[in-house]
Motif scaffolding. Sequence first.
Motif, PDB file in Angstrom:
ATOM      1  N   VAL A 199       0.851  -1.192   0.000  1.00 53.73           N
ATOM      2  CA  VAL A 199       0.000   0.000   0.000  1.00 53.73           C
ATOM      3  C   VAL A 199       0.886   1.241   0.000  1.00 53.73           C
ATOM      4  O   VAL A 199       1.896   1.309   0.711  1.00 53.73           O
ATOM      5  CB  VAL A 199      -0.919   0.003   1.245  1.00 53.73           C
ATOM      6  CG1 VAL A 199      -1.772   1.263   1.279  1.00 53.73           C
ATOM      7  CG2 VAL A 199      -1.804  -1.250   1.256  1.00 53.73           C
ATOM      8  N   ASP A 200       0.505   2.224  -0.813  1.00 53.62           N
ATOM      9  CA  ASP A 200       1.157   3.534  -0.811  1.00 53.62           C
ATOM     10  C   ASP A 200       0.641   4.293   0.414  1.00 53.62           C
ATOM     11  O   ASP A 200      -0.545   4.619   0.492  1.00 53.62           O
ATOM     12  CB  ASP A 200       0.808   4.275  -2.099  1.00 53.62           C
ATOM     13  CG  ASP A 200       1.544   5.605  -2.253  1.00 53.62           C
ATOM     14  OD1 ASP A 200       1.957   6.178  -1.226  1.00 53.62           O
ATOM     15  OD2 ASP A 200       1.686   6.077  -3.391  1.00 53.62           O
ATOM     16  N   VAL A 201       1.519   4.532   1.374  1.00 56.08           N
ATOM     17  CA  VAL A 201       1.102   5.167   2.623  1.00 56.08           C
ATOM     18  C   VAL A 201       0.521   6.556   2.374  1.00 56.08           C
ATOM     19  O   VAL A 201      -0.418   6.990   3.048  1.00 56.08           O
ATOM     20  CB  VAL A 201       2.283   5.232   3.616  1.00 56.08           C
ATOM     21  CG1 VAL A 201       1.901   6.001   4.873  1.00 56.08           C
ATOM     22  CG2 VAL A 201       2.746   3.819   3.977  1.00 56.08           C
ATOM     23  N   ASN A 202       1.050   7.271   1.398  1.00 52.45           N
ATOM     24  CA  ASN A 202       0.602   8.651   1.132  1.00 52.45           C
ATOM     25  C   ASN A 202      -0.851   8.714   0.682  1.00 52.45           C
ATOM     26  O   ASN A 202      -1.594   9.636   1.055  1.00 52.45           O
ATOM     27  CB  ASN A 202       1.495   9.298   0.069  1.00 52.45           C
ATOM     28  CG  ASN A 202       2.933   9.434   0.514  1.00 52.45           C
ATOM     29  OD1 ASN A 202       3.196   9.622   1.700  1.00 52.45           O
ATOM     30  ND2 ASN A 202       3.861   9.343  -0.416  1.00 52.45           N
ATOM     31  N   THR A 203      -1.269   7.742  -0.124  1.00 51.15           N
ATOM     32  CA  THR A 203      -2.631   7.768  -0.669  1.00 51.15           C
ATOM     33  C   THR A 203      -3.554   6.749  -0.015  1.00 51.15           C
ATOM     34  O   THR A 203      -4.772   6.855  -0.139  1.00 51.15           O
ATOM     35  CB  THR A 203      -2.606   7.481  -2.185  1.00 51.15           C
ATOM     36  OG1 THR A 203      -2.128   6.142  -2.399  1.00 51.15           O
ATOM     37  CG2 THR A 203      -1.709   8.474  -2.910  1.00 51.15           C
ATOM     38  N   GLY A 204      -2.969   5.741   0.651  1.00 51.79           N
ATOM     39  CA  GLY A 204      -3.770   4.682   1.232  1.00 51.79           C
ATOM     40  C   GLY A 204      -4.269   3.674   0.223  1.00 51.79           C
ATOM     41  O   GLY A 204      -5.113   2.830   0.540  1.00 51.79           O
TER      42      GLY A 204
END
Length: 329
Positions: A123-128
């Motif tokens: 998962v991309d932490v910035n976008t979720g």
Amino acid sequence: MNEHSTKGAYVDSGKEFKRDTNYIETRITRDGADGFSVEPGRYRLIAARACPWANRSIIVRRLLGLENAISLGTPGPTHDKRSWTFDLDPGGKDPVLGIERLQEAYFKRDPGYPRGITVPAIVDVNTGEVVTNNFPQITLDFSTEWTEYHREGAPELYPEDLREEIDTVNRRVFTEINNGVYRCGFAGSQEAYEDAYDRLFTALDWLEERLSSQRYLVGDTITEADVRLFTTLVRFDPVYHGHFKCNRNKLTEMPVLWSYARDLFQTPGFGDTVDFDQIKKHYYVVHEDINPTGIVPKGPSLENWHSDHQRERLGGSPFGRGTPPSAAL
């Protein structure tokens, strides 16, 4: 039917089990060709310790020393029809993503995502949003795209000169063994089960012979091939032998494979990622159509995983010129 039930979700009556292998194939690479570049701290690996496919990614992350570059979220061992859940975390939420269900990250990427909510997922932490759940490629990219962030002394799990042989071995191990145990357990007919059973044990006999004269599957150090086989072998006696009816014999009754599996289990990065309680709870509780009582067996005894394997006599060494990972974080 209770909406949280999993009953009927796995066995298709009268048919053989066919795994859906249509994954989100977006890759995280050095050049960012798919829109996601290698960046430490940007991504979170979601990987349940109960799941063999996810266990691979946990092992490779640890062997390569990527703990500080890629964080790890671990769903609990059980899930319902909708999603893996973070029931082991305080408040039932992943502490970084702030979500209760992995499904939320899939739906952020695609609100109408039509397939299973699987682990491992990155998962991309910035976008979720989920970037990928393509489990075979995730570990290969850890080895080849994240090299700048490997620990000093990290092993080469996918060396260029052995890739063709590793790929060949991996194909047979996947179809006949990794997925073969599921083809036995989720068979919808006697014929489908017996075909899967015969294929599984033919392949295990092949490995018993192959590993009688060499310590590791390919080359003289651990590679991606060993990681992929290990996560099935370590679940064999606690789950697959009984729950999936893979019962010609136990792993402990195949002398070479049993010694090989113990050798890997005792190698830092392998056994220290394994949680037998979570493994057993996952299979025996989630698969209601196979085990409707939900009773989790007490056995088998697991202390023998630490017994002497004597595989050193075959030569080779797990990390070659490298070093083992430090104590688990």
